[in-house]
Design a protein around this motif. Structure first.
Motif, PDB file in Angstrom:
ATOM      1  N   VAL A 162      40.701 -26.258  85.770  1.00 52.90           N
ATOM      2  CA  VAL A 162      40.645 -25.922  84.431  1.00 52.90           C
ATOM      3  C   VAL A 162      41.956 -24.759  84.248  1.00 52.90           C
ATOM      4  CG1 VAL A 162      39.362 -24.343  82.782  1.00 52.90           C
ATOM      5  CG2 VAL A 162      37.967 -26.133  84.511  1.00 52.90           C
ATOM      6  N   ASN A 163      42.957 -25.341  83.859  1.00 57.81           N
ATOM      7  CA  ASN A 163      44.160 -24.701  83.496  1.00 57.81           C
ATOM      8  C   ASN A 163      43.923 -23.631  82.516  1.00 57.81           C
ATOM      9  OD1 ASN A 163      45.425 -26.011  85.640  1.00 57.81           O
ATOM     10  ND2 ASN A 163      45.849 -27.861  84.381  1.00 57.81           N
ATOM     11  N   THR A 164      44.519 -22.658  82.641  1.00 58.27           N
ATOM     12  CA  THR A 164      44.225 -21.431  81.748  1.00 58.27           C
ATOM     13  C   THR A 164      45.334 -20.421  81.411  1.00 58.27           C
ATOM     14  OG1 THR A 164      41.823 -21.344  82.754  1.00 58.27           O
ATOM     15  CG2 THR A 164      42.715 -19.229  81.513  1.00 58.27           C
ATOM     16  N   ILE A 165      45.515 -20.216  80.038  1.00 56.47           N
ATOM     17  CA  ILE A 165      46.443 -19.220  79.559  1.00 56.47           C
ATOM     18  C   ILE A 165      45.758 -17.993  78.989  1.00 56.47           C
ATOM     19  CG2 ILE A 165      48.468 -18.884  77.719  1.00 56.47           C
ATOM     20  CD1 ILE A 165      48.805 -21.793  77.651  1.00 56.47           C
ATOM     21  N   VAL A 166      45.957 -16.922  79.469  1.00 56.21           N
ATOM     22  CA  VAL A 166      45.676 -15.430  78.816  1.00 56.21           C
ATOM     23  C   VAL A 166      46.533 -14.876  78.236  1.00 56.21           C
ATOM     24  CG1 VAL A 166      45.068 -13.183  79.459  1.00 56.21           C
ATOM     25  CG2 VAL A 166      44.324 -15.183  80.785  1.00 56.21           C
ATOM     26  N   ILE A 167      46.351 -14.758  76.674  1.00 54.98           N
ATOM     27  CA  ILE A 167      47.243 -14.277  75.997  1.00 54.98           C
ATOM     28  C   ILE A 167      46.906 -12.871  75.331  1.00 54.98           C
ATOM     29  CG2 ILE A 167      48.228 -14.355  73.446  1.00 54.98           C
ATOM     30  CD1 ILE A 167      47.916 -17.471  73.607  1.00 54.98           C
ATOM     31  N   ALA A 197      42.090 -24.603  89.333  1.00 58.53           N
ATOM     32  CA  ALA A 197      43.115 -24.854  88.553  1.00 58.53           C
ATOM     33  C   ALA A 197      44.519 -24.966  89.041  1.00 58.53           C
ATOM     34  CB  ALA A 197      43.234 -23.578  87.559  1.00 58.53           C
ATOM     35  N   LEU A 198      45.390 -25.597  88.618  1.00 63.85           N
ATOM     36  CA  LEU A 198      46.632 -25.945  89.096  1.00 63.85           C
ATOM     37  C   LEU A 198      47.849 -25.036  88.551  1.00 63.85           C
ATOM     38  CD1 LEU A 198      46.686 -29.941  89.435  1.00 63.85           C
ATOM     39  CD2 LEU A 198      46.127 -28.203  91.218  1.00 63.85           C
ATOM     40  N   THR A 199      47.536 -24.711  87.469  1.00 63.40           N
ATOM     41  CA  THR A 199      48.446 -23.804  86.645  1.00 63.40           C
ATOM     42  C   THR A 199      47.565 -22.448  85.868  1.00 63.40           C
ATOM     43  OG1 THR A 199      48.407 -24.999  84.672  1.00 63.40           O
ATOM     44  CG2 THR A 199      49.750 -25.528  86.263  1.00 63.40           C
ATOM     45  N   ALA A 200      48.418 -21.458  85.713  1.00 64.41           N
ATOM     46  CA  ALA A 200      47.711 -20.327  85.044  1.00 64.41           C
ATOM     47  C   ALA A 200      49.035 -19.805  84.335  1.00 64.41           C
ATOM     48  CB  ALA A 200      47.117 -19.355  85.695  1.00 64.41           C
ATOM     49  N   SER A 201      48.755 -19.088  83.152  1.00 64.16           N
ATOM     50  CA  SER A 201      49.925 -18.579  82.414  1.00 64.16           C
ATOM     51  C   SER A 201      49.389 -17.192  81.828  1.00 64.16           C
ATOM     52  CB  SER A 201      50.469 -19.584  81.220  1.00 64.16           C
ATOM     53  OG  SER A 201      51.445 -18.801  80.528  1.00 64.16           O
ATOM     54  N   VAL A 202      50.349 -16.488  81.514  1.00 70.72           N
ATOM     55  CA  VAL A 202      49.957 -14.968  80.858  1.00 70.72           C
ATOM     56  C   VAL A 202      50.971 -14.922  79.947  1.00 70.72           C
ATOM     57  CG1 VAL A 202      50.956 -13.460  82.700  1.00 70.72           C
ATOM     58  CG2 VAL A 202      49.007 -12.804  80.961  1.00 70.72           C
ATOM     59  N   TYR A 203      50.724 -14.069  78.683  1.00 71.07           N
ATOM     60  CA  TYR A 203      51.662 -13.370  77.844  1.00 71.07           C
ATOM     61  C   TYR A 203      51.249 -12.147  77.396  1.00 71.07           C
ATOM     62  CZ  TYR A 203      53.406 -18.048  76.883  1.00 71.07           C
ATOM     63  OH  TYR A 203      54.107 -19.385  76.903  1.00 71.07           O
ATOM     64  N   SER A 204      51.934 -11.277  77.607  1.00 70.66           N
ATOM     65  CA  SER A 204      51.714  -9.647  77.667  1.00 70.66           C
ATOM     66  C   SER A 204      52.870  -8.849  77.607  1.00 70.66           C
ATOM     67  CB  SER A 204      50.783  -9.539  78.602  1.00 70.66           C
ATOM     68  OG  SER A 204      50.374  -7.787  78.467  1.00 70.66           O
ATOM     69  N   VAL A 243      45.789 -19.382  92.557  1.00 72.13           N
ATOM     70  CA  VAL A 243      46.671 -20.075  91.511  1.00 72.13           C
ATOM     71  C   VAL A 243      47.734 -19.899  91.193  1.00 72.13           C
ATOM     72  CG1 VAL A 243      45.292 -19.165  89.424  1.00 72.13           C
ATOM     73  CG2 VAL A 243      46.079 -21.574  89.212  1.00 72.13           C
ATOM     74  N   HIS A 244      48.796 -20.784  91.037  1.00 72.54           N
ATOM     75  CA  HIS A 244      50.268 -20.446  90.717  1.00 72.54           C
ATOM     76  C   HIS A 244      50.370 -19.896  89.074  1.00 72.54           C
ATOM     77  CE1 HIS A 244      51.141 -22.323  94.376  1.00 72.54           C
ATOM     78  NE2 HIS A 244      50.982 -23.527  93.924  1.00 72.54           N
ATOM     79  N   LEU A 245      51.024 -18.782  89.045  1.00 70.54           N
ATOM     80  CA  LEU A 245      51.055 -18.137  87.845  1.00 70.54           C
ATOM     81  C   LEU A 245      52.509 -18.223  87.061  1.00 70.54           C
ATOM     82  CD1 LEU A 245      49.731 -16.159  85.684  1.00 70.54           C
ATOM     83  CD2 LEU A 245      50.645 -14.347  86.987  1.00 70.54           C
ATOM     84  N   SER A 246      52.678 -18.453  85.614  1.00 75.55           N
ATOM     85  CA  SER A 246      53.889 -18.210  84.923  1.00 75.55           C
ATOM     86  C   SER A 246      53.646 -17.093  83.891  1.00 75.55           C
ATOM     87  CB  SER A 246      53.970 -19.672  84.348  1.00 75.55           C
ATOM     88  OG  SER A 246      54.342 -20.835  85.089  1.00 75.55           O
ATOM     89  N   VAL A 247      54.602 -16.354  83.634  1.00 77.20           N
ATOM     90  CA  VAL A 247      54.808 -15.060  82.989  1.00 77.20           C
ATOM     91  C   VAL A 247      55.518 -15.328  81.826  1.00 77.20           C
ATOM     92  CG1 VAL A 247      55.182 -12.783  83.045  1.00 77.20           C
ATOM     93  CG2 VAL A 247      53.861 -13.768  84.938  1.00 77.20           C
ATOM     94  N   ASN A 248      55.009 -15.278  80.428  1.00 80.66           N
ATOM     95  CA  ASN A 248      55.793 -15.136  79.434  1.00 80.66           C
ATOM     96  C   ASN A 248      56.676 -16.373  79.019  1.00 80.66           C
ATOM     97  OD1 ASN A 248      54.606 -12.788  78.511  1.00 80.66           O
ATOM     98  ND2 ASN A 248      55.881 -11.092  79.503  1.00 80.66           N
ATOM     99  N   ASN A 278      42.540 -24.169  78.468  1.00 81.90           N
ATOM    100  CA  ASN A 278      41.926 -22.990  77.886  1.00 81.90           C
ATOM    101  C   ASN A 278      42.865 -21.925  77.403  1.00 81.90           C
ATOM    102  OD1 ASN A 278      39.510 -24.386  78.258  1.00 81.90           O
ATOM    103  ND2 ASN A 278      38.817 -22.944  80.169  1.00 81.90           N
ATOM    104  N   ILE A 279      42.742 -21.460  76.439  1.00 83.00           N
ATOM    105  CA  ILE A 279      43.707 -20.316  75.813  1.00 83.00           C
ATOM    106  C   ILE A 279      42.881 -19.195  75.421  1.00 83.00           C
ATOM    107  CG2 ILE A 279      45.492 -19.871  74.159  1.00 83.00           C
ATOM    108  CD1 ILE A 279      45.794 -22.686  73.731  1.00 83.00           C
TER     109      ILE A 279
END
Length: 557
Positions: A315-320, A479-486, A504-509, A350-351
């Protein structure tokens, strides 16, 4: 010290550069990703398409494989293209006997020679990359440029990466050592020791429907260069790309003086369930699989005689939390959702957004405004059918359509999915992405994977609440990917800590030309092996060391 094989000598510089790349983790690619005629030549595209079309409606040229017990045809193109390629159906006892026959000479050849042969296979695959790309395009529903890039150069880079890791680990121990130990009274114990890389045994690669080369090449080449014969079992709907691969691998092995039966294609009859049968064969000592959690879990539980490497669902997820580039954020997320209709194992599902909204460079944005910003980006990318299908491609199978239909009844609508007529392929099945809005208490829905063009914008009580949901869902499902915007370093640090704990590997902004669902060989790891979505990473040392052992021999001098 082993003698250098001519194939190793001709590719030694490539291997050395790959070894440097995995150590530095900087950008490097050995295979150009642009299908431009300026790179590949004016006639390469036409010749590759002609080679692909020559396979259609015919017996695939692998008639020399041992133990052929008939021919099977199972592929159905998402574009509606008639394929009707027939592949050899093997007698398994004869196939495994043939695999074993070539293994002693392949083991004795040593890491250097095996690496040279593997690199030559990659070089010849690259020379026929348009043929390979057409096969990936037709069987997976990927748009052609994506099929070319992911199915060709990117897959070849991942294979080369696996060869480099395997070679590094196999040569970490010296081949010989002179051993002396003082024994008292002027005496010395003196021994000569030799250390041999011994392959584990037959390897099974179980291919997937969506990325038959990208997901299969790392395991195939890691096993082969480690000295193991490989039996390749393609997904029944995407056989041709791996059949071409096996054909070329066999040609190179024969040209190098080895038994071509070190690599075999095992195509299955309709409904046969061949992967389970192969996985339980006592000869199979290594298994690589990409696909459903159900079958991945079954392999891990039942194929006890083998080392099993799985990439399953997550369940790949983005946290905004906030952003200083609202438009760029929406464009970036929108593109990630559109690319190959969300049919990538790395696509965000999921966002997570605070229900009270977020701070942006355009002022405060409500939850609905954030959802509509992302939906607007998706709609813009898919508004023109001719341009949109070059991003979305086609729907790969009926299972995706069924999930899409079910998801459309859940939560509140943000963006409806549309049925699109493909301007080139009248028989193509094309759907634009669906976005639904859910609440934090809808965990039963967003807490499982919905593979395909399906995403959920989830309203949470706060960014802290988003982090809790992220930790819970990824902890349970992976999850295979995760992302965050802050714009807050505190939030970014908290998300990074949560990602480390979840494995899980993380990508930022991400707001520019890098997207969360894309990873770069030699620099980015794909999967981590640290959460339920996968038990291995592509590619690291752990991915290759289980494919061989070092056995020593010693004698007095």
């Amino acid at each position: 010290m082993e003698n250098s094989h001519p194939m190793f000598a001709s590719h030694a510089d490539t291997l050395e550069r790959a070894l440097t790349a995995i150590a530095e983790r900087a950008y490097w690619s050995n295979y150009p990703e642009s299908p431009s005629p300026r790179i590949y030549g004016e006639h390469a595209a036409a010749e590759g398409e002609a080679a692909f079309r020559a396979y259609l409606g015919a017996d695939f040229p692998l008639k020399e494989q041992p133990g052929i017990a008939g021919w099977v045809s199972t592929e159905s193109s998402p574009f509606g293209v008639a394929l009707d390629v027939r592949y050899p159906h093997l007698d398994l006892d004869a196939a495994f006997a043939a695999l074993a026959g070539g293994m002693p000479a392949w083991r004795a050849a040593g890491p250097q020679t095996r690496a040279g042969v593997a690199l030559e296979i990659l070089d010849r695959l690259h020379k026929r990359v348009f043929e390979l790309a057409n096969a990936v395009h037709a069987t997976t529903g990927q748009a052609f440029v994506m099929a070319f890039q992911a199915g060709g150069p990117h897959a070849l880079d991942r294979a080369l990466e696996a060869v480099a890791y395997a070679y590094r680990e196999m040569t970490r121990t010296p081949a010989t050592a002179d051993w002396e130990k003082p024994a008292g009274k002027g005496q010395t114990l003196h021994m000569s020791k030799s250390f041999h890389v011994v392959p584990r045994g037959a390897a099974l690669v179980v291919g997937c429907n969506t990325f038959p080369t990208w997901n299969s090449y790392p395991g195939l080449f890691a096993s082969l260069v480690a000295g193991n014969p490989v039996i390749v079992k393609p997904h029944p709907r995407a056989v041709l790309p791996l059949a071409i691969t096996v054909r070329i691998a066999r040609e190179v092995l024969a040209d190098a003086g080895f038994d071509p039966n070190l690599v075999l294609l095992a195509a299955e009859a309709p409904g046969e369930g061949l992967a389970k049968t192969l996985a339980l064969r006592p000869e199979v000592r290594i298994i690589d699989f990409t696909g459903s959690t159900e079958f991945g879990d079954w392999l891990e539980a039942h194929a006890r005689q083998a080392v099993v490497y799985t990439e399953k669902a997550g369940v790949n997820t983005i946290v905004i939390d906030s952003t200083d580039d609202f438009a760029g954020m929406c464009r970036n997320i929108g593109f990630s959702l559109v690319l190959y209709s969300g049919q990538m194992c790395t696509t965000p599902q999921n966002i997570l957004v605070p229900a009270a909204g977020i701070a942006t460079d355009e002022g405060h944005k409500s939850l609905d405004e954030v959802a509509q910003g992302i939906a607007g980006s998706v709609a813009k990318l898919t508004a023109d059918a001719a341009k949109g299908v070059e991003l979305t491609g086609a729907i790969v199978n009926d299972g995706v359509l069924q999930r899409l239909e079910k998801a459309a009844t859940l939560g509140d609508s943000v963006l409806e999915s549309s049925d699109v007529s493909h301007p080139t392929y009248a028989g193509a099945t094309v759907r634009t992405p669906l976005i639904r809005k859910l609440g934090a208490d809808d965990a039963q829905t967003y807490g499982t994977e919905w593979f395909g063009p399906i995403s959920f914008v989830v309203g949470t009580d706060s960014t802290a609440g988003s982090l809790r949901i992220f930790a819970d869902t990824v902890g349970k499902k992976g999850a295979l990917t995760a992302s965050v915007y802050s714009t807050s370093e505190e939030v970014l640090d908290a998300m990074e800590e949560a990602a480390l704990v979840a494995g899980v590997h993380l990508s930022v902004n991400l707001t520019g030309g890098v997207f969360v669902n894309q990873s770069a060989a030699f620099s980015d790891f794909h999967a981590s092996g640290a959460n339920p979505a996968a038990n291995a990473a592509l590619t690291d040392g752990a991915y290759v060391t289980g494919r061989f052992r070092v056995v020593q021999s010693r004698r007095h001098v």
